[in-house]
Motif scaffolding. Structure first.
Motif, short mmCIF file in Angstrom:
data_model
loop_
_atom_site.label_atom_id
_atom_site.label_comp_id
_atom_site.label_asym_id
_atom_site.label_seq_id
_atom_site.Cartn_x
_atom_site.Cartn_y
_atom_site.Cartn_z
N TYR A 17 -3.04 -14.39 -8.92
CA TYR A 17 -4.55 -13.38 -9.25
C TYR A 17 -4.72 -13.88 -10.79
CZ TYR A 17 -4.14 -10.98 -4.86
OH TYR A 17 -3.78 -10.79 -3.54
N ASN A 18 -5.90 -14.47 -11.07
CA ASN A 18 -6.42 -14.92 -12.26
C ASN A 18 -5.35 -15.41 -13.27
OD1 ASN A 18 -8.56 -13.22 -11.59
ND2 ASN A 18 -7.59 -11.10 -12.25
N ARG A 20 -2.15 -15.08 -12.80
CA ARG A 20 -0.90 -14.28 -12.99
C ARG A 20 -0.13 -14.16 -11.63
NH1 ARG A 20 0.06 -9.27 -12.23
NH2 ARG A 20 1.88 -8.22 -13.13
N ALA A 22 1.31 -12.69 -8.79
CA ALA A 22 1.74 -11.25 -8.23
C ALA A 22 2.82 -11.31 -7.27
CB ALA A 22 0.38 -10.75 -7.34
N PRO A 41 8.11 -0.51 -7.02
CA PRO A 41 7.04 0.62 -7.56
C PRO A 41 5.64 0.21 -7.52
CG PRO A 41 8.24 -0.91 -9.20
CD PRO A 41 8.91 -1.15 -7.73
N ASN A 42 4.60 0.63 -7.87
CA ASN A 42 3.30 0.47 -7.68
C ASN A 42 2.99 -1.03 -8.64
OD1 ASN A 42 2.75 3.71 -8.19
ND2 ASN A 42 2.01 2.66 -6.29
N GLY A 43 2.33 -1.86 -7.79
CA GLY A 43 2.02 -3.24 -8.44
C GLY A 43 2.96 -4.38 -8.23
N ALA A 44 4.18 -4.04 -7.50
CA ALA A 44 5.36 -4.85 -7.37
C ALA A 44 4.98 -6.21 -6.84
CB ALA A 44 6.38 -4.14 -6.79
N GLY A 45 3.92 -5.96 -5.91
CA GLY A 45 3.60 -7.32 -4.99
C GLY A 45 4.02 -7.03 -3.85
N LYS A 46 4.04 -5.89 -3.16
CA LYS A 46 4.63 -5.66 -1.69
C LYS A 46 3.23 -6.08 -0.77
CE LYS A 46 5.35 -1.31 -2.38
NZ LYS A 46 4.93 -1.12 -3.69
N THR A 47 2.21 -5.33 -1.05
CA THR A 47 1.20 -5.63 -0.15
C THR A 47 0.63 -7.07 -0.20
OG1 THR A 47 0.31 -3.48 -0.72
CG2 THR A 47 -1.26 -4.93 0.32
N THR A 48 0.87 -7.55 -1.43
CA THR A 48 0.27 -9.10 -1.35
C THR A 48 1.32 -9.93 -0.52
OG1 THR A 48 -0.45 -8.71 -3.60
CG2 THR A 48 -0.21 -10.91 -2.75
N GLU A 156 2.93 1.67 4.78
CA GLU A 156 3.23 2.86 4.29
C GLU A 156 2.64 3.88 5.42
OE1 GLU A 156 1.60 3.95 0.48
OE2 GLU A 156 2.22 1.96 -0.53
N HIS A 188 6.81 4.06 0.01
CA HIS A 188 7.24 4.65 -1.38
C HIS A 188 8.09 5.89 -0.70
CE1 HIS A 188 3.32 3.10 -3.03
NE2 HIS A 188 4.17 2.88 -3.81
#
Ligand code: ATP
Length: 245
Positions: A17-18, A20, A22, A41-48, A156, A188
């Motif tokens: 993304y941009n 960077r 992910a 953790p938040n932002g680790a890239g799981k959802t992506t 989740e 989580h």
């Protein structure tokens, strides 16, 4: 890593993304019939990562194999996805919602079977806007099960639920897994992963930093005086963070 016994396998998966990354070169093989948990953790890239596996998001690089082959049009008919933020029509009942979604599939389970599996019988006539958070999660799970998927993605599944409602969801997930379905879940909650998953991968900053059974991860990473023997402790050691921050 071989595609033979895997339900789904990813090799060197990337998403930027941009400019960077992910997701930064992930390889995973998920065995048929397993319950696989992706923690991070938040932002680790799981959802992506999961959205690329679900065929919702195109990858920038890497390969995804479903039952050892590139995915084709049948993939979307054969999988089930429980999204966290599905909009439900407020004035439809639970039963009407299931029937409406069932009509989207060429083949689907009898709605009655899904109602029984997801413990929805006593709220079948309730309107969506009147049901509790736990009941809503059970309905979303029911919607994901309508096409009798071989592979089920749960994002989740028990976030925000009280302990009792969470236990209900876990019971249903365990039951589905025992019926032979392959499950990939993000969570989580350490207890959720420990109680449901036979394999766990821990992600941080777009990479898989460790994977294995909950037991083997605890054995490997919780040695030594004063270290608690649980997944939270494994997670803290690997990422320097608590699962929920
Ligand atoms: P969480 O536990 O908070 O849901 P996650 O592990 O699922 O986090 P992702 O949502 O996959 O993480 O996000 C990974 C990284 O990519 C984060 O830095 C996030 O800000 C970034 N990201 C995700 N989606 C987009 C997007 N559509 N546009 C730009 N950046 C994005």
């Amino acid at each position: 890593m071989s595609g033979g016994s895997s339900m789904i396998e990813v090799r060197s998966l990337e998403k930027k993304y941009n400019g960077r990354k992910a997701v930064d070169g992930i390889s995973l093989a998920i065995a048929r019939g397993s319950c696989f948990g992706l923690l991070g953790p938040n932002g680790a890239g799981k959802t992506t990562t999961v959205e690329m596996m679900e065929n919702i998001l195109p990858q920038d690089a890497g390969v995804i194999l479903y039952k050892g082959r590139e995915r084709d049009r049948t993939f979307n008919q054969e999988i089930g996805i429980q999204f966290q933020h599905t909009e439900l029509l407020a004035y439809l009942t639970v039963e009407e919602t299931l029937k409406t979604f069932a009509a989207f599939y060429h083949k689907h389970l009898p709605v009655e079977d899904v109602i029984r599996m997801c413990m929805l019988d006593n709220i079948r006539k309730s309107m969506n806007e009147k049901i509790s958070g736990g009941q809503r999660q059970r309905l979303l799970l029911g919607l994901a099960l309508l096409n009798d998927p071989e592979l089920l993605f749960l994002d989740e599944p028990s976030t925000g639920l009280d302990p009792q409602a969470r236990k209900h969801i876990w019971e249903i997930i365990r039951d589905i897994n025992q019926k032979g379905k392959t499950i990939i879940l993000t969570t989580h909650y350490m207890e959720e992963a420990e109680s449901l998953c036979d394999t766990i991968a821990v992600m941080d900053q777009g990479r898989i930093i460790e994977q294995g059974s909950p037991k083997s991860l605890i054995e490997t990473h919780c040695q030594g005086e004063g270290r608690e023997k649980n997944l939270e402790s494994v997670f803290l050691k690997l990422t320097g963070k608590h699962l929920r921050e």
